[in-house]
Motif scaffolding. Structure first.
Motif, short mmCIF file in Angstrom:
data_model
loop_
_atom_site.label_atom_id
_atom_site.label_comp_id
_atom_site.label_asym_id
_atom_site.label_seq_id
_atom_site.Cartn_x
_atom_site.Cartn_y
_atom_site.Cartn_z
N GLY A 162 -52.23 49.37 -38.89
CA GLY A 162 -51.03 50.15 -39.18
C GLY A 162 -50.83 50.46 -40.65
O GLY A 162 -49.77 50.94 -41.05
N MET A 163 -51.83 50.21 -41.45
CA MET A 163 -51.71 50.40 -42.91
C MET A 163 -52.02 51.85 -43.26
O MET A 163 -52.86 52.51 -42.63
CB MET A 163 -52.66 49.45 -43.63
CG MET A 163 -52.50 49.42 -45.14
SD MET A 163 -53.60 48.19 -45.91
CE MET A 163 -52.91 46.67 -45.26
N SER A 164 -51.36 52.37 -44.27
CA SER A 164 -51.57 53.75 -44.69
C SER A 164 -52.94 53.92 -45.32
O SER A 164 -53.47 52.99 -45.94
CB SER A 164 -50.49 54.15 -45.70
OG SER A 164 -50.62 53.41 -46.90
N PRO A 165 -53.56 55.10 -45.18
CA PRO A 165 -54.89 55.33 -45.78
C PRO A 165 -54.89 55.16 -47.29
O PRO A 165 -55.85 54.64 -47.86
CB PRO A 165 -55.22 56.78 -45.38
CG PRO A 165 -54.42 57.01 -44.13
CD PRO A 165 -53.15 56.23 -44.33
N GLY A 166 -53.78 55.57 -47.95
CA GLY A 166 -53.73 55.42 -49.39
C GLY A 166 -53.77 53.97 -49.82
O GLY A 166 -54.44 53.62 -50.81
N ARG A 167 -53.05 53.11 -49.09
CA ARG A 167 -53.05 51.70 -49.44
C ARG A 167 -54.43 51.09 -49.25
O ARG A 167 -54.87 50.27 -50.07
CB ARG A 167 -52.02 50.97 -48.56
CG ARG A 167 -51.99 49.46 -48.73
CD ARG A 167 -51.69 49.05 -50.14
NE ARG A 167 -51.69 47.60 -50.28
CZ ARG A 167 -51.89 46.96 -51.44
NH1 ARG A 167 -52.16 47.68 -52.53
NH2 ARG A 167 -51.86 45.66 -51.50
N ILE A 168 -55.15 51.50 -48.20
CA ILE A 168 -56.49 50.98 -47.96
C ILE A 168 -57.44 51.41 -49.08
O ILE A 168 -58.26 50.62 -49.57
CB ILE A 168 -57.01 51.45 -46.59
CG1 ILE A 168 -56.14 50.88 -45.47
CG2 ILE A 168 -58.47 51.04 -46.38
CD1 ILE A 168 -56.53 51.35 -44.08
N GLN A 169 -57.32 52.67 -49.50
CA GLN A 169 -58.18 53.15 -50.59
C GLN A 169 -57.87 52.40 -51.89
O GLN A 169 -58.77 52.09 -52.67
CB GLN A 169 -58.01 54.66 -50.77
CG GLN A 169 -58.46 55.50 -49.60
CD GLN A 169 -59.95 55.39 -49.33
OE1 GLN A 169 -60.73 55.09 -50.23
NE2 GLN A 169 -60.35 55.61 -48.08
N ALA A 170 -56.59 52.07 -52.11
CA ALA A 170 -56.23 51.32 -53.33
C ALA A 170 -56.85 49.93 -53.30
O ALA A 170 -57.30 49.42 -54.33
CB ALA A 170 -54.71 51.23 -53.43
N ASP A 182 -62.59 58.55 -45.39
CA ASP A 182 -61.81 58.30 -44.16
C ASP A 182 -61.50 56.81 -44.06
O ASP A 182 -62.13 55.97 -44.72
CB ASP A 182 -62.57 58.78 -42.93
CG ASP A 182 -63.92 58.07 -42.77
OD1 ASP A 182 -63.94 56.98 -42.18
OD2 ASP A 182 -64.92 58.61 -43.28
N THR A 183 -60.53 56.52 -43.22
CA THR A 183 -60.06 55.14 -43.08
C THR A 183 -61.09 54.26 -42.40
O THR A 183 -61.25 53.08 -42.74
CB THR A 183 -58.75 55.12 -42.27
OG1 THR A 183 -57.77 55.92 -42.95
CG2 THR A 183 -58.21 53.71 -42.14
N VAL A 184 -61.80 54.81 -41.43
CA VAL A 184 -62.77 54.01 -40.67
C VAL A 184 -63.85 53.47 -41.59
O VAL A 184 -64.19 52.27 -41.57
CB VAL A 184 -63.39 54.84 -39.54
CG1 VAL A 184 -64.50 54.06 -38.84
CG2 VAL A 184 -62.33 55.25 -38.54
#
Length: 892
Positions: A162-170, A182-184
């Motif tokens: 449920g985490m936003s893509p921007g937060r994952i990239q950070a 991409d998030t995957v």
């Protein structure tokens, strides 16, 4: 070649079955029978085919029961598969259990453990595609609210769902990973980072010391922690790099991949591939053990007999909620001269053996009512039911009393009486040690009351004896290691997610019996059941000085009681009881027919007495002490009791002279003559009451005594005095004044006061509450496997396309149905039919019709593997089988 290499080489390279049903279908009959033997709940009712068997094996209730019957290492393997990729290879499972450094014991034990999980249908799939059944994975895998029993949390992919893509990239950027599109791929990159031990070590080299301490606290679980809206710097460092991921507001979790890297790849802190060894606490000669056990068995018989004698004329009242009151239990403990918890055990044992029961009300509460065809409008009531109803209407309280089986038990030889008790103790599910504790509703648990059944009790009891039998004769086990072995064999995952941490040290001190246990604590219950089994075995004489006796070993080897038999005659006549009694009999002394009279008005019984002598002496004298020899004391009151029972002085003298190996002491002769001379001199009857005596001076003495004031005596004639008291009170008052009155009837005859034995109507002993269905025998297993195979052949037979009714049943008109089955009967072909029985249950059957007549079709039902007859009007439709391919064999 290592064990795991042999295991891998023995497996085929094919991917294996595609479903659990296919995996079961590929098994041979022996393997399928082994599954049904280990999981008997799958047999009730017998599955119609392999697909239904697989479906039932995957239900939550069945999987829970199967998991609870795994040993600790098998459960650890299942827990490791639950956190492994699905499917997982054998090598991945081995790595999770052995860790990066490897473990020879784990590697050696794992092949057999995987085979065990396969046998019980908890794991299926090929060597490189091991799959845990879905329900087991759901039970053992971590979720958003709790961790796995291994202490591992969700994976990176699950925690970041449920985490936003921007937060994952950070997080990727802070962790030193390149940006993705991409998030995957971002989640895959982060997972790969945490799964790499060296890269995780490099990442943590720059971590603050406080951050490392947080990871140390979370790494072995639980992996969840609480954070504030503004986390501290050391927490922020972990959050920025994804080593802590948010799950819910204010809650963070250590991802599974990172935890495994910090653990060195191990799913468990301490894998336990080998069963703990039961240590020997003491070693004694087997003859000493048998002698001690035989003495204790004789003492157990004495206690049970004393209990039943004390209740012979009617025992304590039954509480409204059932069971004994605390006051009655204390009185019983005083009579038996044992602590109250121990007295509760003997009461429960006599109850389980069918020797005591309630004398009223039991029939309606515990027995089914069987209505006769010719019963009247109010229904049929047998004599016992009417008697119980009459007792309640009249306000007469229910009491516990010996049953008719007690008289049969009492007439048996001592060894057979003991075997009778053991046949009730070994399979019993009632746990007397719970008495005095609280149930789930905070109600006190009472002796003989409801709520004492614990299904694991017989399994624990038998397993304790089996482990003791595994030692050499004369060796006493260490209770702490015995308990640890049982914990390994049944780790009780039903208690909830287990936090892996070192267990506190335990001492070898033997606990006291009883004390209760929390109703919602299965681990504490299992511990108590083990301790109680050891203590009960010692009290009964199954063990002697802590070691299993020879006759105790026979309890585990011979055949038990017959199916459907009660604890009474079935226990005395079973093969196991006969073997045990034969081994115990030489250890018990022969009953004696004599005593030793002494000048101090005592008699010494140097051993157990024959029953007639013991009963007569129990009336004539009071028991002063018990032990290896019983001491009886003669008193004026005890002699008067014998005279009240109808014995004359001459008969008492002859009795003592006949059974004494020593001359009858003169003081005892004088005592009997003196009491007999005064006995019956006064006569008491009912006016309110009166005293009659031919010696007027005796009545003068009574009237002049101040102690007679409360009796309100009044002289009616020179030899008669009336009293304003009932006869019983008057007799007790005169005896307190030193006289020896005798009661007389309305005709003037002396009334003999004999004890009145009170018996309940015939009762059935309480049936044990089993822990699930019973283990099937070989005949049932063979029939069940045959039925499943037949149903599976029928279910997989091809059929032609035909209109279908709801539920998949074939649908044809009555005329077409009749024509098709008639044609099949003539050609010998098989057809599919849809059938609805009288209860409305629909099913599909593969039928080979033999004859069609009178509105019925009779044929060989391949689904049931037997010849059956079906009514044509209950057949929804018929479908012909499809043509078999060349070389294929049609269903038969």
């Amino acid at each position: 070649m290592s064990a795991e290499q042999q295991h891998r080489d023995g497996q085929a390279a094919d991917p294996g079955p595609r479903s659990l049903a296919q995996a079961l279908r590929e098994r041979d009959d022996a393997s399928l029978g082994a599954l049904l033997r280990s999981r008997p709940d799958l047999l009730h009712p017998v599955p119609t085919d392999v697909t239904q068997l697989a479906t039932r094996a995957g239900t939550r209730a069945s999987v829970l029961r199967a998991l609870e019957h795994l040993d600790r290492f098998a459960l650890q393997a299942a827990e490791a598969l639950a956190v492994a990729p699905d499917p997982a290879s054998y090598q991945e499972l081995l790595d999770l259990l052995a860790g990066d450094d490897g473990d020879e014991e784990v590697a050696g034990a794992l092949p057999a453990t995987v085979a065990l999980l396969r046998e019980r249908a908890l794991v299926w799939g090929g060597e490189d595609r091991l799959r845990l059944v879905r329900t087991a994975r759901e039970l053992l895998a971590p979720s958003a609210s709790h961790s796995s029993p291994t202490g591992l949390g969700p994976s990176v992919a699950e925690a970041t769902s449920g985490m936003s893509p921007g937060r994952i990239q950070a997080i990727l950027t802070t962790a030193g990973l390149p940006h993705t599109h991409d998030t995957v791929s971002a989640v895959a990159a982060l997972s790969g980072l945490f799964a790499d031990r060296e890269r995780v070590a490099e990442l943590l080299e720059g971590a603050p010391e406080a951050s490392r301490e947080v990871l140390t606290r979370l790494v072995w679980g639980p992996p969840y922690g609480q954070v504030t809206a503004e986390p501290a710097a050391h927490l922020r460092w972990l959050l920025d790099r994804g080593l802590l991921l948010p799950t819910t507001p204010g809650t963070v979790v250590l991802p599974r991949e990172a935890a495994l890297s910090l653990r060195g790849g191990r799913a468990h802190r301490v894998p336990e591939p080998t069963r703990p060894r039961v240590a020997v606490a003491a070693e004694r000669k087997p003859q000493v053990v048998d002698a001690a056990a035989g003495g204790q068995a004789l003492a157990a018989l004495d206690i049970v007999e004393e209990l039943l004698r004390s209740w012979d004329e009617g025992g304590p009242a039954v509480l409204r909620a059932g069971g004994l009151s605390i006051r009655d239990l204390k009185r019983t403990a005083t009579v038996l001269e044992v602590p109250e918890p121990v007295a509760a055990f003997w009461v429960e044992l006599a109850y389980a053996a069918g020797l005591i029961a309630s004398d009223g009300g039991y029939v309606e509460e515990h027995h089914e009512r069987h209505d006769r065809p010719d019963a009247d409008a109010e229904g049929y009531e047998d004599e016992e039911t009417r008697d119980a109803r009459t007792r309640r209407r009249s306000g007469e309280a229910e009491h516990y009393a010996p049953t008719p089986e007690y008289d049969a038990w009492r007439d048996l030889p001592p060894a057979e009486r003991w075997a009778w008790l053991l046949e009730a103790w070994l399979p019993g599910t009632r746990a007397p040690g719970l008495i005095g504790g609280r149930d789930g509703r905070d109600r006190t648990l009472s002796a003989l009351g409801p709520g004492l059944d614990r299904s694991p009790a017989p399994e624990v009891r038998r397993r304790v004896l089996e482990l003791m039998a595994g030692l050499e004769p004369g060796q006493a086990p260490d209770p702490a290691t015995l308990l640890e072995r049982l914990r390994w064999e049944r780790p009780l995952r039903s208690a909830g997610p287990r936090r892996e941490q070192p267990e506190p040290p335990r001492t070898g001190v033997r606990p006291a019996y009883g004390g209760g246990v929390a109703a919602n604590d299965p681990e504490a219950l299992r511990t108590k059941l083990t301790e109680w089994a050891l203590l009960e075995a010692e009290m009964l004489g199954v063990t002697g000085r802590g070691a299993l006796a020879t006759h105790g070993r026979a309890l585990l080897g011979a055949e038990g009681r017959s199916e459907g038999a009660g604890a009474g005659t079935a226990a005395a006549g079973s093969a196991r009881a006969a073997v045990v009694a034969a081994l115990l009999a030489p250890l018990l002394p022969e009953p004696l027919d004599h005593v030793l009279l002494q000048a101090d008005l005592t008699a010494v019984a140097p051993g157990p007495l024959v029953r007639p002598l013991a009963e007569a002496l129990g009336v004539l004298a009071d028991v002063e002490s018990k032990g290896g020899a019983t001491v009886y004391r003669f008193t004026p009151g005890s002699v008067r009791r014998a005279l009240d029972a109808g014995r004359s002085a001459t008969e008492l003298h002859a009795f003592l002279d006949r059974h004494s190996r020593t001359p009858v002491p003169q003081p005892l002769t004088y005592l009997i003559d003196d009491v007999a001379r005064r006995h019956g001199l006064l006569r008491v009857g009912a006016a309110s009451s009166y005293v009659r005596c031919d010696d007027e001076s005796v009545l003068d003495e009574i009237l002049a005594d101040r102690r007679a004031t409360a009796l309100r005596l009044r002289r009616l004639a020179p030899t008669v005095v009336a009293a304003q008291a009932d006869p019983r009170t008057l007799i007790e008052g005169l005896r307190a004044m030193g006289f020896a009155p005798a009661a007389e009837s309305a005709e003037g005859d002396v009334m003999i006061a004999r004890p009145h034995a009170h018996r309940t109507p015939p009762r059935t002993p309480p049936a044990p509450v089993p822990d699930g269905p019973p283990a099937p025998d070989a005949t049932l297993l063979t029939a069940a496997v045959r039925a499943v195979r037949a149903g599976d052949r029928a279910a997989t037979a091809p059929r032609k396309e035909t209109p279908q009714a709801p539920g998949g049943l074939p649908r044809t008109s009555p005329a077409d149905t009749l024509a098709t089955v008639q044609a099949a009967a003539m050609t010998g072909e098989s057809v599919w039919i849809g059938h609805v029985n009288a209860e409305g249950a629909a099913s599909q059957r593969l039928l080979a019709p033999l004859r069609v007549e009178g509105g019925y079709v009779t044929g060989y039902d391949h689904t049931a593997d037997e010849v059956r007859t079906y009514a044509l009007h209950r057949i929804t439709g018929v479908a012909e089988l499809a043509d078999e391919p060349d070389g294929a064999e049609p269903a038969r």
